[in-house]
Design a protein around this motif. Structure first.
Motif, PDB file in Angstrom:
ATOM      1  N   ASP A  26      18.335  71.904  49.929  1.00 53.30           N
ATOM      2  CA  ASP A  26      19.484  72.817  49.934  1.00 53.30           C
ATOM      3  C   ASP A  26      20.783  72.036  50.008  1.00 53.30           C
ATOM      4  N   CYS A  27      21.826  72.645  49.441  1.00 51.75           N
ATOM      5  CA  CYS A  27      23.189  72.153  49.604  1.00 51.75           C
ATOM      6  C   CYS A  27      24.131  73.262  49.158  1.00 51.75           C
ATOM      7  N   ALA A  28      25.106  73.577  49.998  1.00 52.45           N
ATOM      8  CA  ALA A  28      26.120  74.573  49.646  1.00 52.45           C
ATOM      9  C   ALA A  28      27.485  74.042  50.057  1.00 52.45           C
ATOM     10  N   ILE A  29      28.470  74.288  49.194  1.00 50.74           N
ATOM     11  CA  ILE A  29      29.858  73.929  49.478  1.00 50.74           C
ATOM     12  C   ILE A  29      30.611  75.223  49.750  1.00 50.74           C
ATOM     13  N   ILE A  30      31.278  75.268  50.880  1.00 45.15           N
ATOM     14  CA  ILE A  30      32.127  76.410  51.241  1.00 45.15           C
ATOM     15  C   ILE A  30      33.556  75.903  51.174  1.00 45.15           C
ATOM     16  N   TYR A  31      34.389  76.562  50.363  1.00 44.20           N
ATOM     17  CA  TYR A  31      35.762  76.095  50.165  1.00 44.20           C
ATOM     18  C   TYR A  31      36.725  77.266  50.329  1.00 44.20           C
ATOM     19  N   SER A  32      37.816  77.025  51.035  1.00 37.35           N
ATOM     20  CA  SER A  32      38.850  78.056  51.166  1.00 37.35           C
ATOM     21  C   SER A  32      40.168  77.421  51.569  1.00 37.35           C
ATOM     22  N   GLY A  34      42.019  75.033  50.745  1.00 36.70           N
ATOM     23  CA  GLY A  34      42.167  73.599  50.940  1.00 36.70           C
ATOM     24  C   GLY A  34      41.218  72.988  51.951  1.00 36.70           C
ATOM     25  N   TYR A  35      40.343  73.786  52.535  1.00 37.68           N
ATOM     26  CA  TYR A  35      39.381  73.285  53.517  1.00 37.68           C
ATOM     27  C   TYR A  35      37.975  73.377  52.958  1.00 37.68           C
ATOM     28  N   CYS A  36      37.112  72.467  53.396  1.00 28.00           N
ATOM     29  CA  CYS A  36      35.767  72.386  52.833  1.00 28.00           C
ATOM     30  C   CYS A  36      34.723  72.198  53.925  1.00 28.00           C
ATOM     31  N   ALA A  37      33.641  72.967  53.815  1.00 23.55           N
ATOM     32  CA  ALA A  37      32.457  72.755  54.643  1.00 23.55           C
ATOM     33  C   ALA A  37      31.275  72.570  53.705  1.00 23.55           C
ATOM     34  N   VAL A  38      30.293  71.792  54.137  1.00 23.65           N
ATOM     35  CA  VAL A  38      29.071  71.595  53.375  1.00 23.65           C
ATOM     36  C   VAL A  38      27.909  71.922  54.298  1.00 23.65           C
ATOM     37  N   VAL A  39      26.959  72.723  53.784  1.00 24.47           N
ATOM     38  CA  VAL A  39      25.748  73.039  54.531  1.00 24.47           C
ATOM     39  C   VAL A  39      24.594  72.332  53.829  1.00 24.47           C
ATOM     40  N   ASP A  40      24.013  71.338  54.496  1.00 24.81           N
ATOM     41  CA  ASP A  40      22.895  70.538  53.996  1.00 24.81           C
ATOM     42  C   ASP A  40      23.297  69.711  52.771  1.00 24.81           C
ATOM     43  N   TYR A  57      35.204  69.488  42.101  1.00 20.07           N
ATOM     44  CA  TYR A  57      36.167  70.413  42.710  1.00 20.07           C
ATOM     45  C   TYR A  57      37.363  69.689  43.319  1.00 20.07           C
ATOM     46  N   GLY A  58      37.418  68.387  43.153  1.00 21.11           N
ATOM     47  CA  GLY A  58      38.553  67.626  43.668  1.00 21.11           C
ATOM     48  C   GLY A  58      38.542  67.479  45.174  1.00 21.11           C
ATOM     49  N   ILE A  59      37.412  67.647  45.787  1.00 25.37           N
ATOM     50  CA  ILE A  59      37.313  67.553  47.248  1.00 25.37           C
ATOM     51  C   ILE A  59      37.267  66.078  47.637  1.00 25.37           C
ATOM     52  N   VAL A  60      38.159  65.690  48.546  1.00 22.01           N
ATOM     53  CA  VAL A  60      38.253  64.293  48.944  1.00 22.01           C
ATOM     54  C   VAL A  60      37.794  64.048  50.372  1.00 22.01           C
ATOM     55  N   ASP A  61      37.646  65.088  51.160  1.00 20.48           N
ATOM     56  CA  ASP A  61      37.114  64.955  52.503  1.00 20.48           C
ATOM     57  C   ASP A  61      36.405  66.247  52.888  1.00 20.48           C
ATOM     58  N   ILE A  62      35.545  66.149  53.892  1.00 18.52           N
ATOM     59  CA  ILE A  62      34.730  67.288  54.321  1.00 18.52           C
ATOM     60  C   ILE A  62      35.150  67.634  55.746  1.00 18.52           C
ATOM     61  N   ASP A  63      35.678  68.832  55.920  1.00 18.20           N
ATOM     62  CA  ASP A  63      36.142  69.249  57.240  1.00 18.20           C
ATOM     63  C   ASP A  63      34.981  69.493  58.194  1.00 18.20           C
ATOM     64  N   ALA A  64      33.883  70.062  57.677  1.00 21.45           N
ATOM     65  CA  ALA A  64      32.699  70.300  58.510  1.00 21.45           C
ATOM     66  C   ALA A  64      31.453  70.120  57.654  1.00 21.45           C
ATOM     67  N   LEU A  65      30.508  69.331  58.153  1.00 25.59           N
ATOM     68  CA  LEU A  65      29.223  69.191  57.489  1.00 25.59           C
ATOM     69  C   LEU A  65      28.168  69.668  58.484  1.00 25.59           C
ATOM     70  N   ILE A  66      27.389  70.666  58.056  1.00 26.47           N
ATOM     71  CA  ILE A  66      26.386  71.274  58.928  1.00 26.47           C
ATOM     72  C   ILE A  66      25.008  70.978  58.354  1.00 26.47           C
ATOM     73  N   ILE A  67      24.148  70.397  59.174  1.00 24.53           N
ATOM     74  CA  ILE A  67      22.769  70.143  58.784  1.00 24.53           C
ATOM     75  C   ILE A  67      21.903  71.202  59.457  1.00 24.53           C
TER      76      ILE A  67
END
Length: 175
Positions: A26-32, A34-40, A57-67
């Motif tokens: 699994d992997c999901a990107i949540i974006y809103s 200018g902020y980004c979270a990734v799940v798995d 998507y031009g994302i340069v950093d990940i605000d939250a990564l959830i495993i």
């Protein structure tokens, strides 16, 4: 504060969830806004796929990564993603089995590169732009790894999306 610097490249008013095809995992990107979270993040060999999706998507950093849990098809690419991207906040279940090397290396790499680490616990709540992210979990540490999956709810404009990792029916029903 849980959020770091703003990602670049997308319109500030964009809101979306993108499911990244990482094969079995699994992997999901949540974006809103200018902020980004990734799940798995999928298996180790899927780091290239996750990296491409983030770059697209031009994302340069990940605000939250959830495993969600520590099987390789969910955490395997974490060491490489943690090398490629600043991760401001890493949320991960407790590592009970010391033989889960990929999870341990990924956590250490992210923290060495500046991530704040949070062992997941029910009720953790934060914003990713317009999305409200809530960590839901209700498991005993003695359960099989799939049933230790962290449930993540992303809510925006009265729409709720529930990520369940690989939890089995019994655990889903309990939650």
């Amino acid at each position: 504060a849980l959020l770091g610097r703003v990602s670049a490249g997308l319109p500030r008013d964009a809101d979306f969830i993108k499911f990244v095809d990482v094969g079995q995992g699994d992997c999901a990107i949540i974006y809103s806004n200018g902020y980004c979270a990734v799940v798995d993040v999928g298996e180790p060999e899927e780091a290239t796929t996750v990296n491409k999706a983030l770059k697209d998507y031009g994302i340069v950093d990940i605000d939250a990564l959830i495993i969600s849990h520590l099987h390789s098809d969910h955490v395997g690419a974490l060491p490489e993603i943690a090398e490629l991207y600043p991760i401001h906040n890493l949320f991960m279940p407790k590592i009970y089995n010391k033989s889960i090397i990929t999870a341990k290396i990924g956590k250490e790499t992210a923290v060495q590169n500046g991530a704040a680490f949070y062992e997941v616990d029910r009720g953790i709540n934060f914003q990713i732009g317009e999305f409200e992210i809530t960590i839901l979990s209700d498991y005993d540490g003695n359960l099989e790894e799939n049933d230790r999956s962290v449930f993540v709810m992303a809510e925006i404009d009265n729409t709720k999306i529930l990520f369940t990792g690989d939890a089995e029916t019994k655990t889903e029903n309990k939650l």
